[in-house]
Design an enzyme around this catalytic site. Structure first.
Site, PDB file in Angstrom:
ATOM      1  N   ASP A  28      64.526  40.924  40.810  1.00 22.78           N
ATOM      2  CA  ASP A  28      65.669  40.543  41.648  1.00 22.78           C
ATOM      3  C   ASP A  28      66.884  41.405  41.313  1.00 22.78           C
ATOM      4  O   ASP A  28      67.932  41.288  41.941  1.00 22.78           O
ATOM      5  CB  ASP A  28      65.974  39.043  41.559  1.00 22.78           C
ATOM      6  CG  ASP A  28      66.460  38.597  40.189  1.00 22.78           C
ATOM      7  OD1 ASP A  28      66.407  39.405  39.234  1.00 22.78           O
ATOM      8  OD2 ASP A  28      66.897  37.439  40.060  1.00 22.78           O
ATOM      9  N   SER A  29      66.708  42.326  40.348  1.00 19.82           N
ATOM     10  CA  SER A  29      67.724  43.364  40.105  1.00 19.82           C
ATOM     11  C   SER A  29      67.966  44.173  41.368  1.00 19.82           C
ATOM     12  O   SER A  29      68.972  44.877  41.480  1.00 19.82           O
ATOM     13  CB  SER A  29      67.272  44.292  38.972  1.00 19.82           C
ATOM     14  OG  SER A  29      65.953  44.754  39.187  1.00 19.82           O
ATOM     15  N   ASP A  46      59.561  38.603  41.169  1.00 22.46           N
ATOM     16  CA  ASP A  46      60.623  37.911  40.435  1.00 22.46           C
ATOM     17  C   ASP A  46      61.189  36.789  41.306  1.00 22.46           C
ATOM     18  O   ASP A  46      61.733  37.045  42.386  1.00 22.46           O
ATOM     19  CB  ASP A  46      61.729  38.938  40.143  1.00 22.46           C
ATOM     20  CG  ASP A  46      62.557  38.583  38.941  1.00 22.46           C
ATOM     21  OD1 ASP A  46      62.253  37.581  38.279  1.00 22.46           O
ATOM     22  OD2 ASP A  46      63.506  39.337  38.662  1.00 22.46           O
ATOM     23  N   LYS A  84      57.652  35.820  38.007  1.00 28.68           N
ATOM     24  CA  LYS A  84      58.470  35.688  36.800  1.00 28.68           C
ATOM     25  C   LYS A  84      59.600  34.695  37.078  1.00 28.68           C
ATOM     26  O   LYS A  84      60.166  34.707  38.167  1.00 28.68           O
ATOM     27  CB  LYS A  84      59.071  37.035  36.391  1.00 28.68           C
ATOM     28  CG  LYS A  84      60.027  36.946  35.196  1.00 28.68           C
ATOM     29  CD  LYS A  84      60.445  38.295  34.686  1.00 28.68           C
ATOM     30  CE  LYS A  84      61.591  38.908  35.448  1.00 28.68           C
ATOM     31  NZ  LYS A  84      62.827  38.104  35.487  1.00 28.68           N
ATOM     32  N   GLU A 111      63.170  32.835  35.089  1.00 29.19           N
ATOM     33  CA  GLU A 111      64.098  32.914  33.964  1.00 29.19           C
ATOM     34  C   GLU A 111      64.304  31.535  33.351  1.00 29.19           C
ATOM     35  O   GLU A 111      64.345  30.535  34.070  1.00 29.19           O
ATOM     36  CB  GLU A 111      65.460  33.450  34.442  1.00 29.19           C
ATOM     37  CG  GLU A 111      65.395  34.870  34.975  1.00 29.19           C
ATOM     38  CD  GLU A 111      66.765  35.420  35.368  1.00 29.19           C
ATOM     39  OE1 GLU A 111      67.790  34.757  35.113  1.00 29.19           O
ATOM     40  OE2 GLU A 111      66.795  36.528  35.934  1.00 29.19           O
ATOM     41  N   GLU A 146      65.249  39.718  26.935  1.00 32.36           N
ATOM     42  CA  GLU A 146      66.317  40.626  27.369  1.00 32.36           C
ATOM     43  C   GLU A 146      67.559  40.480  26.496  1.00 32.36           C
ATOM     44  O   GLU A 146      68.076  39.373  26.305  1.00 32.36           O
ATOM     45  CB  GLU A 146      66.673  40.348  28.841  1.00 32.36           C
ATOM     46  CG  GLU A 146      67.800  41.248  29.339  1.00 32.36           C
ATOM     47  CD  GLU A 146      67.884  41.350  30.855  1.00 32.36           C
ATOM     48  OE1 GLU A 146      67.012  40.820  31.575  1.00 32.36           O
ATOM     49  OE2 GLU A 146      68.856  41.979  31.322  1.00 32.36           O
TER      50      GLU A 146
END
Ligand code: KIV
Length: 262
Positions: free
Chosen positions: A42-43, A81, A110, A112, A179
């Site tokens: 999602d960057s 993501d 993925k 978070e 991260e």
């Protein structure tokens, strides 16, 4: 690359190499370079869409880019993501949205977070959806941290992160991204888990590394974290090429006879 092959790398002490990609062109280049796993991160909200953070990225955005990557990829593991608010509110949301990623061609997703998402992770892995965790400086929580700051520096935070990692493993996660955390903490987590850790700003002891593709190619330089190493300077090259093109059209040097039909 399958999920069992990905996990076997840890047992075989072979480093896992992951990069992000968002389109077909770069997916093919990444695969030609022999890279085994692609995260449709999602960057893309920052490096493709030009936003300040990832929070406004939608499921539709992510599914569009996942389809481009999965459609072009032939060998690499494709991990989608899950964007902000596609899994936080309930396990039902998480299951439905994770399913949409797999239907778009991803082999895994993925998410978070630690304690707050462990039940979502268990629900997804319980129905056979491979889940990658993400701990440390998780960008979807940027406002809680007050900016993109190293996490897990205090002893109690480090202990909580180690517990989150173990809980994610117990919930069935197949790997965890770490991260922006201290090297020593990443080493400890990596030693105590049987699943692979993939570091980004987490030092050399992780089982693998991930970087945002545009960072490592030197294409995106609005904000370059300490952990980024640009292996090329494609923004400089692109600027040079575009300036030369402009000059040559203005001077009449382009197109020349060799670029013209008769
Ligand atoms: O969105 C992303 O690209 C990521 C990686 C930086 C791990 O989450």
């Amino acid at each position: 690359m399958t999920i069992p092959e990905f996990q076997r790398h840890k047992r075989d002490k072979k480093k896992l190499i992951v990069v992000t990609a968002y389109d077909a062109l770069f997916t093919r280049i990444v695969e030609q370079a022999g890279i085994e796993a692609i995260l449709v991160g999602d960057s893309l909200g920052v490096v493709v869409q030009g936003k300040a953070d990832t929070l406004s990225v939608t499921m539709e955005d992510m599914l569009y880019h996942t389809k481009l990557v999965a459609g072009a990829g032939q060998r690499a593991l494709v991990i989608g993501d899950m964007p902000f608010m596609s899994y936080q509110a309930s396990s039902e949301d998480a299951l439905r949205n994770a399913g949409r990623f797999l239907q778009a061609g991803a082999q895994a997703i993925k998410v978070e977070g630690g304690a707050a998402v462990v039940d979502r992770v268990a629900a997804m892995t319980g129905i056979g959806i491979p889940v990658m965790g993400h701990l440390g400086m998780t960008p979807q929580s940027v406002h809680r941290y007050g900016g993109y700051k190293v996490q897990g520096k205090e002893l109690d935070h480090a202990a909580a992160l180690l517990k989150d990692a173990k809980d994610l493993e117990a919930a069935g996660a197949f790997a965890i991204v770490l991260e922006a955390i201290p090297t020593e903490l990443a080493k400890r987590v990596t030693e105590q888990l049987t699943i692979p850790t993939i570091g980004i700003g987490a030092g050399p002891h992780c089982d693998g590394q991930v970087l945002v593709l545009y960072d490592l190619l030197g294409l995106f330089d609005d904000f370059v974290p300490k952990f980024v190493k640009p292996y090329a300077h494609l923004k400089t090259d692109a600027l040079q090429a575009l300036r030369r093109y402009k000059e040559e059209v203005e001077s009449g040097a382009f197109p020349s006879d060799s670029e013209s039909y008769h």
